[in-house]
Design an enzyme around this catalytic site. Sequence first.
Site, PDB file in Angstrom:
ATOM      1  N   THR A 152       4.290   4.599   3.339  1.00  0.00           N
ATOM      2  CA  THR A 152       4.118   3.291   2.435  1.00  0.00           C
ATOM      3  C   THR A 152       4.241   2.109   3.493  1.00  0.00           C
ATOM      4  O   THR A 152       4.791   2.024   4.282  1.00  0.00           O
ATOM      5  CB  THR A 152       5.482   3.454   1.448  1.00  0.00           C
ATOM      6  OG1 THR A 152       5.606   4.644   0.701  1.00  0.00           O
ATOM      7  CG2 THR A 152       5.379   1.934   0.628  1.00  0.00           C
ATOM      8  N   VAL A 153       3.293   1.084   3.003  1.00  0.00           N
ATOM      9  CA  VAL A 153       3.223   0.062   3.839  1.00  0.00           C
ATOM     10  C   VAL A 153       4.018  -1.379   3.277  1.00  0.00           C
ATOM     11  O   VAL A 153       3.527  -1.579   2.075  1.00  0.00           O
ATOM     12  CB  VAL A 153       1.602  -0.132   4.229  1.00  0.00           C
ATOM     13  CG1 VAL A 153       1.429  -1.481   5.003  1.00  0.00           C
ATOM     14  CG2 VAL A 153       1.201   1.017   4.740  1.00  0.00           C
ATOM     15  N   GLY A 163       0.169   5.775   0.179  1.00  0.00           N
ATOM     16  CA  GLY A 163      -0.786   6.902   0.425  1.00  0.00           C
ATOM     17  C   GLY A 163      -0.141   8.083   0.829  1.00  0.00           C
ATOM     18  O   GLY A 163       0.864   8.211   0.816  1.00  0.00           O
ATOM     19  N   GLY A 164      -1.092   8.887   1.171  1.00  0.00           N
ATOM     20  CA  GLY A 164      -0.472  10.497   1.467  1.00  0.00           C
ATOM     21  C   GLY A 164       0.183  10.140   2.753  1.00  0.00           C
ATOM     22  O   GLY A 164       1.207  11.088   3.001  1.00  0.00           O
ATOM     23  N   GLY A 203       0.837  -1.297   0.089  1.00  0.00           N
ATOM     24  CA  GLY A 203      -0.157  -0.044  -0.006  1.00  0.00           C
ATOM     25  C   GLY A 203       0.989   1.246   0.094  1.00  0.00           C
ATOM     26  O   GLY A 203       1.807   1.278   0.489  1.00  0.00           O
ATOM     27  N   ASP A 229     -10.846  11.012   9.150  1.00  0.00           N
ATOM     28  CA  ASP A 229     -10.704  10.508   7.930  1.00  0.00           C
ATOM     29  C   ASP A 229     -11.370   9.266   7.510  1.00  0.00           C
ATOM     30  O   ASP A 229     -10.893   8.126   7.051  1.00  0.00           O
ATOM     31  CB  ASP A 229      -9.151  10.464   7.187  1.00  0.00           C
ATOM     32  CG  ASP A 229      -9.082  10.235   5.701  1.00  0.00           C
ATOM     33  OD1 ASP A 229     -10.185  10.643   4.865  1.00  0.00           O
ATOM     34  OD2 ASP A 229      -8.085   9.872   5.142  1.00  0.00           O
ATOM     35  N   LYS A 252       4.305   0.360   8.413  1.00  0.00           N
ATOM     36  CA  LYS A 252       4.239   1.713   7.861  1.00  0.00           C
ATOM     37  C   LYS A 252       5.462   2.506   7.918  1.00  0.00           C
ATOM     38  O   LYS A 252       5.701   2.840   9.064  1.00  0.00           O
ATOM     39  CB  LYS A 252       2.884   2.530   8.635  1.00  0.00           C
ATOM     40  CG  LYS A 252       2.400   3.851   7.792  1.00  0.00           C
ATOM     41  CD  LYS A 252       1.349   4.062   8.506  1.00  0.00           C
ATOM     42  CE  LYS A 252       1.005   5.485   7.973  1.00  0.00           C
ATOM     43  NZ  LYS A 252      -0.290   6.048   8.492  1.00  0.00           N
TER      44      LYS A 252
END
Length: 760
Positions: free
Chosen positions: A441-442, A437-438, A435, A553, A456
Amino acid sequence: MPKAKDRMKVVSIHLAAAVVAVLLLLAAKRTPAIAVPSPQCQWQCGGVDIAFPFGIGDNCSLSAGFNLSCQEVQSGVYRPFQGNIEVLNISLINGTVRELNPVSTYCYDSSSGSMESSTWYFDASGTPYRFSDVQNKFTVIGCQTLAYITDNTDKSYQSGCVSTCQNVSDLTDGSCSGMGCCQTNIPKKMGFYNVSFDPASDTSQISRLGLGSCSYAVLMEAEEFSFSTTYITNTTAFNDTNSGRVPVVMDWAIRDDGAPSCELATRNETGTYACRSGNSKCVESPNGPGYLCNCSGGYEGNPYLPDGCHDVDECKKNSPCPSVGGVCHNTVGAYRCSCRAGRRLNKQNNTCDPDTTLITGVTIGFLVLVIFSSFGYMILQKRKLNQVKQDHFRQHGGMILFERMRSENGLAFTVFSEAELVKATDSYDKSRIIGKGGHGTVYKGIVKGNVPIAIKRCALIDDRQKKEFGQEMLILSQINHKNIVKLEGCCLEVEVPMLVYEFVPNGTLYELIHGKNQALQIPFSTLLRIAHEAAEGLSFLHSYASPPIIHGDVKSANILLDGNYMAKVSDFGASILAPSDKEQYVTMVQGTCGYLDPEYMQTCQLTEKSDVYSFGVILLEVLTGQEPLKLDGPETQRSLSSKFLSAMKENNLDVILPSHVNGGQGSNELIRGLAELAKQCLDMCGCNRPSMKEVADELGRLRKLSLHPWVQIDAEMIESQSLLSGTTTASFEIEVGTTGYPTQEAENLPMNPRSSYYAR
């Protein structure tokens, strides 16, 4: 022609400035030179700098021959004058003055039928000025024109210039070689000149051919003149262009009778030596007797004033030292060059060559130093690495957060080393990324005991990202709930901090609803259960966490699904602890378009009801199977929440529901109840929305309603039909990996080993 010559009138206008100059010279001979000009002197006029020995006013110039005046030439416009001659500029270094010189003319007057002349003479003899033989030329313009120049009335020097032309086509712009224009040099030491035209230069017949009726003659600065054919074809073109005056260059010098040369002036017998500065020198005048003053080498300024010459910093200008490796050092009146370490100055070539002796010595010393310091370096490097790790640990708030977790919560929490996580992820191999995202990174990792974990790693390391990282670690460390992703530990001894989560393998609710895999289907009751579990997790954050936590969120992409498809709320990078002060505002609105609370965007105040609004959008996804925001289509149909509220207002819910969400009486009651709950969550006013606990309780009630006997029978009939036909009308799509495996859950859902949404 004889009659025409009889009618010729010659008018000679003499320059009054010449008389004035002679009078000033006589006064200068009787007046001793001043030592220092008065402080009240005017040193500029009409944009022209006036430098001593010149001056405007009493006791402002070296002698009367250098006196100038500032006269008004038109309203509010002033110009410097020497007698009646306008001064354009003054140069101390070159010893020149540029002035405006009147043009002499010789024209045919058609009304009188005779030739009329307007001639000038310029008398600078006996003054500090001489006409520059280098920069001036005697210039004659006209057809069939012969003009003379003489240096005095005795005609010891006389020269002339002839200009002829028959046709306009013979003339060339910029050319002054005898066709329409003629130029000749003058000798040195000229302090006087007079202009006259040969009477035979009759232009009466030439004017009838359209070649002009005037001729011109003047001593002028050659560089400022460019011949134009219009000077011939137009009677007054030359005078109109130059206003009847053109620049002339005068060479000036100190020409006192007692000191006509440097040899006599430096004896200082007359007491009038003009080079007053201590760093000045005397230079012989290049044009006649007299001398000039210049600053000595390495100095600049005004040599005619005491201390007027000051040191020049040669290093600030174009450095005279070698451009490669050279260093310039300014000294008083000079400069000195040196070379950087390892180079030696070669004065002959002005270069910095390598200094082999120094290089050899430095190399040997360096090798000895390396040998003796290698062992110490290895020890210090190890200590330094440990210190860096400790600094990173403290920088990321490790000590404070770790102590807080241990003292307040007593949670099982692991602090991983960097080496452990590098090994677990095969040095962060790209194939391990699950994954992006903002917020980071995972990676999927495997630790001791073959236990899968999700790591993460923050994508950024600026202050904002570090704050979000610490915020997420603080929030997750305080939470222990089955419907919230579990924080297993962290790694803080690296520059980019990392969090370690439990590994949640089956993707997200977003994938389950909007996935592209059409091969597998999922019952509506399963989606309802997942939504209920997510609501329970958010309710725990709002009601039972201390202090309460606002997620910030909430979206279907942040609801992970474990091996049994149990909901796990994740991604707390935008979360905040509920403030005790009701007036606390955020400085930057965060979240995802389509889920953002309109009240939050207007007030910048994040509350628990902001999460409720976002969860209402998730309920719409469950109900309709549609995405929250579509960029294509009509503007009114882009927002799912706006479209839903409009349908509810018009009591036409069926318009946005998919055709398969239909059934018996109990099924309709379930759908209506879920829609009403979503409507309450999406209320524009936050105070009218239910709490997250009330939402979870209502979802629990609706789940029980779905288990009512007639509803269950209806659902079983639909599911049986789907199994027989291979399709279903009461189902949603999910995405399954090739290595998925079945679970023991009643819905018999597939397993998805990929999970790429920790970092959304």
